[in-house]
Scaffold this motif. Sequence first.
Motif, short mmCIF file in Angstrom:
data_model
loop_
_atom_site.label_atom_id
_atom_site.label_comp_id
_atom_site.label_asym_id
_atom_site.label_seq_id
_atom_site.Cartn_x
_atom_site.Cartn_y
_atom_site.Cartn_z
N LEU A 52 5.82 16.24 -0.99
CA LEU A 52 6.38 15.54 -2.17
C LEU A 52 7.67 15.28 -2.00
N ARG A 53 8.52 16.03 -1.13
CA ARG A 53 9.91 15.92 -1.01
C ARG A 53 10.06 14.51 -0.18
N HIS A 54 9.04 14.24 0.61
CA HIS A 54 9.58 13.06 1.41
C HIS A 54 9.07 11.63 0.55
N LEU A 55 8.44 11.88 -0.43
CA LEU A 55 7.67 10.86 -0.91
C LEU A 55 8.39 10.14 -2.53
N LEU A 65 0.71 -1.15 0.08
CA LEU A 65 0.06 0.14 0.03
C LEU A 65 0.93 1.25 -0.11
N PRO A 66 1.19 1.61 -1.35
CA PRO A 66 2.30 2.65 -1.30
C PRO A 66 1.73 4.19 -0.98
N THR A 67 2.72 5.02 -0.74
CA THR A 67 2.52 6.50 -0.79
C THR A 67 3.63 7.08 -1.44
N ALA A 68 3.37 7.51 -2.77
CA ALA A 68 4.74 8.17 -3.44
C ALA A 68 4.19 9.36 -4.23
N ALA A 69 4.96 10.12 -4.54
CA ALA A 69 5.03 11.22 -5.33
C ALA A 69 4.99 10.60 -6.96
N THR A 70 4.19 10.64 -7.70
CA THR A 70 4.20 10.16 -8.94
C THR A 70 2.99 10.99 -9.96
N ARG A 71 2.91 10.76 -11.04
CA ARG A 71 2.08 11.45 -11.70
C ARG A 71 0.70 11.38 -11.33
N MET A 72 0.42 10.23 -10.45
CA MET A 72 -0.98 9.85 -10.10
C MET A 72 -1.15 10.72 -8.94
N ASP A 125 1.12 18.75 -1.35
CA ASP A 125 1.98 20.13 -1.68
C ASP A 125 3.53 19.63 -1.53
N GLU A 126 4.42 20.60 -1.97
CA GLU A 126 5.80 20.52 -2.23
C GLU A 126 6.63 19.82 -1.09
N GLU A 127 6.22 20.25 0.16
CA GLU A 127 7.03 19.88 1.35
C GLU A 127 6.83 18.34 1.46
#
Length: 304
Positions: free
Chosen positions: A211-214, A194-201, A207-209
Motif C-alpha cells: 500500500l505504501r507504494h500505491l 488501468l490503475p493500481t492504487a491504494a483506495t477504499r476499493m 498488505d502495508e508494504e
Amino acid sequence: MSISFENRVAIVTGAGGGLGRAYALELAARGAKVVINDFGGSRDGSGGSSEAAEKVVAEIREKGGHAIADGGNVTRFEDMQALVARTLAEFGRIDVLINNAGILRDKTFAKMSTEDFRAVVDVHLIGSANATKAVWEVMRAQGYGRILMTSSTSGVYGNFGQSNYGAAKAGLIGLMNVLHFEGARYGIKVNAVLPTAATRMTGDMMDEEMLRHLAPENVVPAALFLVGEEAPSRVALLAGAGTVARMAIVESEGVYLPAGRRTPEAVAEAFATISSLDGSIETEAGLAHVDRIIANARTAEAKG
Ligand code: NAD
C-alpha cells in the motif's frame, strides 16, 4: 513540454474519493474547471449523497480553483444528461470526461447472484457509456474531446473472484476501441487507464508494504497525459507505484490450414505454433484482421 488544462472543462465521475479525487485536484491545479461527480455510495454501490463530491469541490476552491459538485448516479442516463446540462450552464463547454466511478461486489462466480453481476456491469460499463453518450454530441460539435475509460488488470488479465468486474472492465477496452474510430474525425480522442492504487476499493486486498507504494497520486500522471491536448488515441496505460506501461492486444501470426486440412485435429497439431506470440501483430481494426486472413487465403490459393 508542459501539459496545461487552462480554459478546459473536465468532468470526473466518481471523484468524491480515491483516484477520481486525485485526478480532479491535479486537473484543477493545472487550470481546468472541474465537475466533481459522485453519488457518494458505499463500496458495493448502496446508499448515496452528494457530500463526498462537495468536499472535493471545497478542497479545490480553497486552493483558488474552479469546481462544482454533482451527485448524479452514472447508471442513470437522465442523471448524466443533467450533469452535462449543468456543466454547460456553469462552464460553457466540456473538453474532458474521465469515466472513473466504480463499485465492487467480489465473489466467486459460483456464489455470485446475477443481480451482483449486473450491478457491477451497470456502474462500470453502462455508467461509462451513459456519461460518454451524454457528452458525445457536445464534443462532436466542438470538434474537441478527450475521454478516458478506467479499465483494470482484472479485465484484461483476470483476477479470482471478479467475474462481474473483469467482464465490465474488459468491455471498456472494447468501448474505447470503437469510439476511437467514431470520434477521430471530430477531434475526440479516447484512451484507457488501468490503475493500481491504494483506495477504499483495494485497501483490504493488499498488505502495508504494498500500500505504501500505491498512492493514488502515482496514477495521475498517466491519466492526465491521456486527456491532455497532445494525447494519443486508443492507448491503454497501466499505471501505479511509479510504473507506467502500455497494455496492448495482439494476435499471433497463426497458421494457414489448407482446404482439406481444416479439422480440429489439425488445430490441435498446430496449437503450439498458433499460440506462439513470436512475430505477433497489433491489429489496426477489426476489418484489418479480415483483410489479413483473406490475403493469406488468396496467397495460398495462388500458390495452388
Ligand atoms: P473508490 O471507491 O475510492 O472510488 C470510486 C468512486 O465512485 C466512489 O467515490 C463512489 O462513490 C463512486 N461511485 C460509485 N458508484 C457510482 C455511481 N453509480 N455514480 C457515481 N459515482 C459512483 O475507488 P478507486 O480505487 O478510486 O476507483 C476508481 C476507479 O478505478 C474505479 O473505476 C475502479 O474500478 C478503478 N480501478 C481501481 C484500481 C485500484 O487499484 N484502486 C484498480 C483498477 C481499477
